[in-house]
Design a protein around this motif. Structure first.
Motif, PDB file in Angstrom:
ATOM      1  N   THR A  50      -1.261   6.050  -4.858  1.00 41.87           N
ATOM      2  CA  THR A  50      -2.295   6.135  -4.056  1.00 41.87           C
ATOM      3  C   THR A  50      -3.875   5.823  -4.688  1.00 41.87           C
ATOM      4  O   THR A  50      -4.514   5.215  -3.754  1.00 41.87           O
ATOM      5  N   LYS A  74      -0.434   6.428   4.548  1.00 39.97           N
ATOM      6  CA  LYS A  74      -0.967   5.133   3.624  1.00 39.97           C
ATOM      7  C   LYS A  74      -0.730   3.877   4.426  1.00 39.97           C
ATOM      8  O   LYS A  74      -1.269   2.839   4.355  1.00 39.97           O
ATOM      9  N   THR A 121      -4.018   2.331  -4.896  1.00 36.60           N
ATOM     10  CA  THR A 121      -4.058   1.565  -3.778  1.00 36.60           C
ATOM     11  C   THR A 121      -5.494   1.218  -3.261  1.00 36.60           C
ATOM     12  O   THR A 121      -5.711   0.198  -2.861  1.00 36.60           O
ATOM     13  N   GLY A 122      -6.237   2.474  -3.451  1.00 37.74           N
ATOM     14  CA  GLY A 122      -7.442   2.534  -3.102  1.00 37.74           C
ATOM     15  C   GLY A 122      -8.295   1.421  -4.023  1.00 37.74           C
ATOM     16  O   GLY A 122      -9.146   0.919  -3.471  1.00 37.74           O
ATOM     17  N   PHE A 131      -8.711   7.194   0.411  1.00 36.58           N
ATOM     18  CA  PHE A 131      -7.699   7.140  -0.369  1.00 36.58           C
ATOM     19  C   PHE A 131      -7.490   8.434  -1.475  1.00 36.58           C
ATOM     20  O   PHE A 131      -6.557   8.788  -1.707  1.00 36.58           O
ATOM     21  N   TYR A 140       0.909  -1.075  -0.136  1.00 41.47           N
ATOM     22  CA  TYR A 140      -0.042  -0.106  -0.007  1.00 41.47           C
ATOM     23  C   TYR A 140       0.812   1.383   0.039  1.00 41.47           C
ATOM     24  O   TYR A 140       0.518   2.439  -0.585  1.00 41.47           O
TER      25      TYR A 140
END
Length: 493
Positions: free
Chosen positions: A236, A297, A239-240, A341, A231
C-alpha cells in the motif's frame, strides 16, 4: 569535449546523490541484511537532493550539451518527486514491518526509481527521456511484485510489466520517428530540424506514438486498464509512491516535450484537441467507475485516473497558466494521495496488502484513531476540491487555464466530474465516522500500524494542503514563471 564535465556533473548532482545512496543501501544490505540504518540512509540522500534542488530552483540552465535541464521547472518537478519519495520512505518503514516485508532492497529500489523519475523530469533530449523512463519503470515492476508468494502481487506485477513493455514499444518507436523527421534528439533543436524538413507524416505519427506512451504512464483513459489491478496488488505505501512520484515525473516530462520540443501551433491545434478529449473522458470515466468500487485501493486507483484527467486539462491549454497550474496540481496531488494511502496502510488488516480490504473495514476507525480520521477528512475534502484546500486551488488553476484557452466546455466537464467524486470520497468519511466499529471485521480492530513517523507524515501532508490552499500565490507564481518566456519563444518557432 570534457571541459564542462565537472560543471555539468554539479548541475545534476541531486540525481547522482539519490543514485549513489541507492548503491550505498545495496552495499549496507549486503553486509548487514535489512539493517535499520537503511531507511535513514535513504531519507538522508533524499533530503540532501531536495535541498540542492531548492538552491538552484531559480537558476535554470542545461547540462551535458542540452541533454539534461537543471533548475527552474526541472528542479520544481524534482522537488515534488523527492517530497513523495521522502514521505513514502517514512510511511513504508512501519508498514513493511507490519506485513513482514521489511527488506533492505525495497529502499534501494525506491531510490533507483526516484533517480529515474528525476532524470525523466529533467530530460532535455529523447535519449535522456527514455533512460529515465525505463530506469523508473523497471524498479516499479519489481516493487509491484514484492510479495512473490501472493497471487494478487504476482498478477499485478505481470500485468504491469507486459502492458508497460507494450507501451514502451510505442514510446521508443515514436522517438525513432521524431529523430528521423527532425535529425536531432535534443528538444531545443527540434524546431530547427523541423523547419528544414517540414512537418511530415513521420513527424506527426512520431508525436502521436510518444503521446500514447506518456498517456499510459499517467493512467489516462483509454490506457488506464492496468492501474486498478496494479494498485490493488502492490504494497500500500509503495502504491502511494507509484501514484504520486511516478505520475509527477511523467507529467513533468510531458510538459517539457509540449513546451520545448513541439511546434507551438501544433500544441494549440491538433494536440490541444486530442488532450482535451482525453482529459474529458478520463475525468468522467475515472470518477464514474470509482463510484461502484468497494475495495479501498481500487477506489483510489480510479480516483488517481480521474485526477490525471484534471491535470491533462491544464496541459491542453498550452499556456504558462496551464503548465504552471499542472505543476501546482502535481504538488497538491502528491500530498493528497500520499496521505490517503498512508491512512489506508495504517488501517490495513487483511494480510494481503489491502487486496481484499473493503470500505466496511474502516467502520468506526475515525473514533478509534482520531489522527487517522481527521487527516483522512482533510485528504478526502482536498481530493474533492473543497475550497481553502490545495486540491481546490489546483483544480481552479488548471480548469481556469482551460477556460482562458477557449475550452469552457472542458472546465464544465471538470466541475461535473468533481461533483460526482464527492459521493465516493465522502462515503469514506461516513464509514469512518458515522458507522459503528461493530460493523467492521473483528480482525480490523487491533491492527493499526500507527507510529510516530506515520502520524508525522500524515499531519505534515494535511497542514501543507491547508497552507497551499490558503496562500497558493508564491507556488503558482513560481510555477507559471518557469514557462512564460518559454511559451513566448515557442510561439515564434
Amino acid at each position: 569535449m570534457y571541459d564542462s564535465l565537472f560543471l555539468d556533473t554539479g548541475r545534476v548532482l541531486p540525481i547522482f546523490i539519490v543514485a549513489a545512496m541507492g548503491i550505498a543501501v545495496v552495499l549496507v544490505d549486503a553486509f548487514r541484511n535489512d539493517s535499520p540504518s537503511i531507511p535513514i540512509l535513504s531519507a538522508i540522500g533524499i533530503v540532501a537532493a531536495f535541498a540542492l534542488e531548492g538552491m538552484r530552483l531559480f537558476d535554470p540552465t542545461t547540462a551535458f550539451y542540452g541533454q539534461v535541464y537543471s533548475g527552474g521547472a526541472a528542479s520544481f518537478a524534482n522537488m515534488v518527486i523527492l517530497l513523495g519519495a521522502l514521505g513514502s520512505v517514512a510511511l513504508s518503514v512501519p508498514y513493511l514491518k507490519s506485513v513482514g516485508r521489511n527488506y533492505g532492497e525495497v529502499h534501494a529500489l525506491m531510490l533507483f526509481a526516484t533517480a529515474g523519475m528525476m532524470t525523466l523530469a529533467s530530460a532535455g533530449s529523447l535519449v535522456t527521456l527514455f533512460v529515465g523512463l525505463e530506469t523508473m519503470s523497471v524498479c516499479l515492476y519489481v516493487i509491484t511484485g514484492l510479495a512473490r508468494e501472493e497471487k494478487t502481487a504476482n498478477e499485478s506485477a505481470l500485468k504491469y510489466f507486459l502492458l508497460g513493455a507494450f507501451s514502451t514499444g510505442f514510446f521508443l518507436y515514436g522517438i525513432a520517428l521524431l529523430y528521423g523527421a527532425t535529425g536531432t534528439m535534443i528538444f531545443s533543436e527540434m524546431g530547427v530540424g523541423l523547419a528544414a524538413t517540414g512537418r511530415t507524416g513521420i513527424f506527426v505519427v512520431g508525436v502521436g506514438l510518444l503521446l500514447i506512451g506518456f498517456l499510459f504512464k499517467v493512467s489516462a483513459v483509454p490506457f488506464h486498464m492496468w492501474t486498478p489491478d496494479v494498485y490493488q496488488g502492490s504494497p500500500t505505501t509503495l502504491t502511494g509512491f507509484m501514484s504520486t512520484a511516478s505520475k509527477a515525473a511523467a507529467f513533468a516530462a510531458l510538459i517539457v516535450v509540449l513546451a520545448r520540443a513541439l511546434p507551438f501551433d501544433m500544441v494549440v491545434g491538433e494536440i490541444q484537441f486530442a488532450l482535451a478529449a482525453v482529459a474529458a473522458v478520463t475525468m468522467i470515466v475515472g470518477n464514474v467507475i470509482a463510484l461502484v468500487q468497494t475495495n479501498v485501493k481500487r477506489m483510489l486507483a480510479y480516483s488517481s485516473i480521474a485526477h490525471a484527467g484534471y491535470i491533462i486539462a491544464g496541459l491542453a491549454a498550452g499556456s504558462p497558466e496551464g503548465y504552471g497550474g499542472a505543476m501546482f496540481y502535481l504538488l497538491a496531488y502528491t500530498l493528497m494521495n500520499l496521505g490517503a494511502f498512508g491512512v489506508i496502510a495504517a488501517l490495513e488488516w487483511d494480510g494481503e496488502q489491502g487486496a481484499e480490504q473493503t470500505l466496511d473495514s474502516l467502520s468506526g476507525s475515525g473514533y478509534r484513531y482520531p489522527i487517522l480520521g481527521v487527516t483522512m477528512g482533510v485528504f478526502m475534502f482536498a481530493l474533492i476540491g473543497f475550497p481553502t484546500l490545495a486540491g481546490f486551488m489546483g483544480k481552479w488553476f488548471v480548469l481556469g487555464a482551460a477556460v482562458d484557452a477557449g475550452m469552457t466546455w472542458l472546465a464544465i466537464v471538470g466541475v461535473i466530474a468533481s461533483m460526482i467524486s464527492a459521493f465516493y470520497y465522502l462515503r469514506v468519511l461516513v464509514v469512518m465516522w458515522m458507522r459503528s466499529s461493530d460493523e467492521a471485521p473483528e480482525a480490523s480492530h487491533n491492527n493499526a500500524a500507527l507510529t510516530t513517523s506515520t502520524s508525522a507524515v500524515l499531519v505534515a501532508c494535511a497542514v501543507l494542503l491547508i497552507v497551499l490552499g490558503v496562500v497558493p500565490g508564491a507556488v503558482i507564481g513560481t510555477a507559471e514563471g518557469f514557462f512564460d518566456g518559454l511559451i513566448q519563444f515557442a510561439s515564434l518557432r
